[in-house]
Design an enzyme around this catalytic site. Structure first.
Site, PDB file in Angstrom:
ATOM      1  N   ASP A   1     -95.078 -26.922 -14.399  1.00 39.18           N
ATOM      2  CA  ASP A   1     -96.134 -26.626 -13.787  1.00 39.18           C
ATOM      3  C   ASP A   1     -96.671 -24.919 -13.962  1.00 39.18           C
ATOM      4  OD1 ASP A   1     -98.593 -27.195 -12.392  1.00 39.18           O
ATOM      5  OD2 ASP A   1     -97.531 -26.758 -10.553  1.00 39.18           O
TER       6      ASP A   1
ATOM      7  N   LYS B   1     -98.955 -22.322 -15.100  1.00 43.36           N
ATOM      8  CA  LYS B   1    -100.406 -22.021 -14.968  1.00 43.36           C
ATOM      9  C   LYS B   1    -100.563 -20.813 -14.317  1.00 43.36           C
ATOM     10  CE  LYS B   1    -100.323 -24.457 -10.424  1.00 43.36           C
ATOM     11  NZ  LYS B   1    -100.846 -25.680  -9.750  1.00 43.36           N
TER      12      LYS B   1
END
Length: 859
Positions: free
Chosen positions: A134, A136
């Site tokens: 994940d 980001k």
């Protein structure tokens, strides 16, 4: 659950809210036990209601807790309060990358700096088998001092949907997203994640590429009006050229981004280590050259290990180069190219060009096997074994003769001294010619060799064999003869770094770079006018420098990864080793049945263990600890480490109340530091010029020192603490292990020459005793009754620990120690045991990467 400033969450005192979102609240809190502030993320109570999810959260939080790396946010603790789980992390000051990008694209230099740090953090996680999944901008944090931290490692698997779940369950960005709640995460997913397939390290690399694209272009790499449009773009479309919005981006950097964003995982970078290296190579060209151009308006300084030297150098430059050896002369612009020559996992010893200037001969221990000598050429990836095993290369003559060091007990890197032998480059039986050799180099005509030899407690340089041209009580390493054959360059070790020196054939010496170097390799240029060497700079940066025979230094390259100079060919091509190593600690705490990791940062080494087995002394010497290192104490139950000071520590008292340490810039100046409350106590060593090592006697009231008076050779001393005067107890120097003193304080187990048995020295005077058949043993400690020793059989993987009767030498097997993964191990040790042998800790060194590269156009 309701929290407010002043309330308590477990042992933590809540100070103020930091933020809140769909995944819970984040609070600033204080840990009164250690007197530090932390960040606490309180997760929704639904986590507790789902037993499987809670179990997975705890597993992943523990996994994140082992990722002690300067570019990963440290997880310090987990717990549960009023039905809601929480995770305790280090408190960061700064802003997320999402907040930074709200101001637009970043400069190429800043983007490369951030990208290198992120890549190093990913590499550390992937080494532990942990994939973020994940990545980001919301999960990247830039601190005020310029360090980038990856957030929520291990939590990503808990916060995203199960494999094959609905996209609407995915986490969303809190700012800067288009309509549609999933776009904040979808824009950084890899194609295989979009398809619902298993995500591995290469998925993180795709997400990394999307983030780097956004840093450079100022816009998302993949975006659409809906979730379906964004998924389609990730699966089928390439983002626009970065040059459309940022023409200052070097072509090489855009190629790296494209390589990260390949749709097929097989076509991406296969590891974050390789990605980091490519970024660092780019940083060493375009970014370094940009700095060099800026430096044309004013000179810069090579920053050595001591800040006071750097400040003196700055003053000297302003005054017209009074300290000329510290001047930095900008190099002519160059665009070096790097070609990888080796592709196996393990550790490289010594590498040299063959007489043709293209072929390379090197020693390496691949895949946990004994060291062997190989040859390779740049045209292909294969290396050919010469058939010479259990030996490392030392030098290649102009006539094609190899000088090798025969080592029967060799793990993965040069260590100690060995038997020097010669053999033809094409293979054949070696011919032994000298003992106790640490380094060797052929003269330009290939008829003689210069050697560094350790004899009678001293290191010496001989040319030819048997003729001493230089001697020192310090270790002499990496000697190389100039192309004209008139000088020998070498490193001379000191307690706080090496010096780079030369000696001519008459014995006249010159110090080109003073003490403070942390280099591992050097080589003469073809002209013989310069010596190129590597060094470790500030903030974890590595540098390649050149020094001329007057001591003037210029910088060749600055890289965040280690490059060791191995050789330079007659044509000016450079052979370097890209290296990255890790040091870790494993241990068995009292009452436990399984070993646990007790490492703290990236290069942890055990310094001592208390007699109750509950307190561990750790020395940190990696990037996170800085150039001079630092030392910590940590509970073997896995509690957080507490930093006690800079530099290395020498010993921990058996009751764990005091740490014996030394100032990092001094060869003496010992201190006693309390592990609890109290103030440090300085120890004076009257009459001593330097102290090489020191350890506590069992009663904690005396120290055993390996030290030297001015103008005299080192020997053993006993000193009462803190105010006693050192008194010699031997006439010569002996080597000491970590726990060398018998329980009654009457005997010292020590080492003499490399090939001798272990000695037992009486503290009160008298003749030494010999421990029979102990040449291949490294001492751990005495047994409580003083009749036997625990020791490690040197050079064994796993490390074989035995109990040795000091009267007969008879051995009893005790235990084998090794981390679960053996590949790439450089060493196992030191080992510390409690008196009952039930608890222990041991260190290990692993070569995270060790590859040869051919560098061209480096000037």
């Amino acid at each position: 659950m309701t929290l407010a400033a002043g309330s308590r969450l477990g042992p933590y005192e809540i100070v103020a809210p930091i933020g809140a979102g769909g995944m819970g609240e984040v609070w600033r809190a204080r840990d009164p036990r250690l007197g530090r502030e932390v960040a606490i993320k309180v997760l929704p109570a639904s986590f507790s209601a789902d037993a499987d999810r809670l179990r997975r959260f705890e597993q992943e939080a523990r996994a994140a807790g082992i990722l002690n790396h300067p570019n990963i946010t440290a997880v310090l603790d987990i717990g549960e309060h009023e039905g809601a789980p929480y995770v305790v992390q280090e408190l960061l000051e700064g802003e997320t990358l999402r907040q930074t990008l709200a101001g637009g694209k970043l400069s190429a230099r800043r983007a490369i700096d951030y990208a290198i740090q992120i890549a190093h953090g990913l590499a550390a996680a992937h080494e532990k088998g942990i994939v973020h999944r994940d990545l980001k901008p919301e999960n990247l944090f830039a601190t005020k001092d310029g360090r980038v931290k990856i957030l929520d490692f291990g939590l990503a698997r808990m916060t995203q949907a199960e494999e094959g779940g609905q996209a609407t369950n995915l986490p969303t960005a809190t700012a800067g997203t288009e309509p549609g709640v999933v776009l904040g995460t979808l824009g950084y997913m890899s194609p295989e994640q979009v398809r619902g397939k298993t995500a591995d390290a290469r998925s993180d690399i795709f997400s990394f590429g999307a983030i780097l694209y956004e840093m450079l272009a100022g816009q998302r790499a993949f975006k659409g009006d809906s979730a379906a449009d964004t998924m389609s773009a990730i699966l089928r479309e390439d983002p626009p050229d970065i040059s459309v919005t940022n023409q200052s981006v070097p072509p090489g950097l855009e190629r790296i981004v494209r390589h990260c964003l390949e749709k097929n995982p097989e076509q991406r970078f296969h590891s974050a280590h390789d990605l980091a290296f490519d970024l660092e190579s780019l940083s060493g060209t375009s970014v370094t050259n940009a700095r060099a151009g800026a430096a044309a308006t004013g000179p810069s300084v090579v920053r050595l290990s001591r800040l006071r030297l750097a400040s003196l150098a700055a003053a000297a430059i302003a005054a017209g180069a009074l300290f000329g050896h510290l001047l930095w002369r900008p190099a002519k612009p160059s665009n070096p190219t790097y070609r990888r020559l080796t592709f196996r996992r393990g550790n490289i010893g010594t590498a040299r060009f063959a007489p043709d200037g293209a072929s390379v001969v090197y020693g390496a221990a691949w895949e946990g096997q004994p060291i062997e000598i190989y040859t390779t050429r740049p045209e292909g990836p294969e290396s050919t074994p010469t058939g010479m095993k259990n030996a490392d290369l030392r030098s290649v003559s102009s006539t094609g003769e190899l000088a090798v060091s025969l080592r029967e007990r060799f793990l993965g890197g040069p260590a100690g001294v060995g038997t020097l032998a010669t053999m033809p480059i094409g293979g054949g039986a070696p011919r032994s010619i000298a003992e106790f050799i640490e380094a060797a180099d052929w003269t330009p005509d290939g008829k003689q060799m210069a050697v560094a030899r350790f004899l009678q407690g001293r290191s010496r340089i001989e040319l030819p064999l048997g003729t001493v041209v230089y001697a020192s009580e310090r270790r002499l390493r990496h000697l190389r003869i100039s192309p004209r054959g008139d000088r020998i360059a070498f490193f001379e070790s000191a307690s706080h770094g090496n010096s780079l020196r030369t000696v001519d054939l008459s014995g006249k010496t010159a110090v080109l770079v003073p003490d403070g170097l942390h280099g591992q390799g050097l080589a003469w240029t073809p002209s013989g006018n310069e010596i190129w060497f590597d060094d470790r700079g500030e903030r974890g940066q590595f540098v390649l420098n050149a020094v001329d025979l007057s001591g003037r230094i210029r910088n060749l390259s600055r890289l965040p990864v280690g490059l060791l100079v191995q050789d330079i060919s007659r044509e000016g091509r450079v052979l370097v080793e890209r290296y990255g190593s890790q040091g870790g600690i494993l241990g068995l705490a009292p009452g436990e049945v399984r070993e646990r990791s007790l490492s703290w940062f990236d290069r942890s080494t055990p310094g001592a263990l208390s007699d109750d087995g509950r307190t561990l002394l750790i020395n940190e010497t990696g990037e996170a600890a800085g150039r001079g290192g630092a030392h910590y104490v940590r509970g073997t139950d896995g509690a957080a480490a507490v930093k006690l000071g800079e530099g290395g520590a020498l010993d921990l008292s058996l009751d764990a109340k005091w740490v014996l340490a030394r100032h990092p810039d001094s060869e003496k100046n010992l201190t006693l530091q309390p592990t609890g409350t109290g103030t440090a106590v300085s120890i004076d060593e009257p009459g001593l010029e330097r102290v090489k090592h020191a350890t506590f006697f069992p009663d904690g009231k005396k120290l055993l020192l390996v030290a030297a008076e001015r103008g005299k050779k080192p020997r053993l001393y006993v000193q009462d603490v803190p105010t006693g005067a050192p008194r010699p107890i031997t006439e010569k120097e002996y080597g000491l292990a970590e726990r060398p003193i018998s329980p009654d304080g009457a005997w010292i187990a020590a080492y003499g020459e490399w090939s001798e048995n272990m000695f037992l020295l009486p503290v009160g005077g008298g003749q030494p005793r010999t421990v029979p058949d102990s040449k291949d043993l490294d001492l751990i400690r005495w047994t409580p009754d003083g009749k036997a020793l625990f020791a490690v059989v040197t050079g064994t993987i796993p490390a074989r620990v035995v109990r040795v009767d000091i009267a007969t030498g008879r051995r009893e097997p005790w235990k084998e120690l090794a981390p679960p993964e053996l590949s790439g191990l450089i060493e196992i040790g030191p080992v510390f045991l409690t008196p009952d042998g039930k608890s222990y800790v041991y260190g290990y060194g692993r070569s995270a990467t060790s590859d040869l590269y051919l560098v061209e156009n480096l000037r």
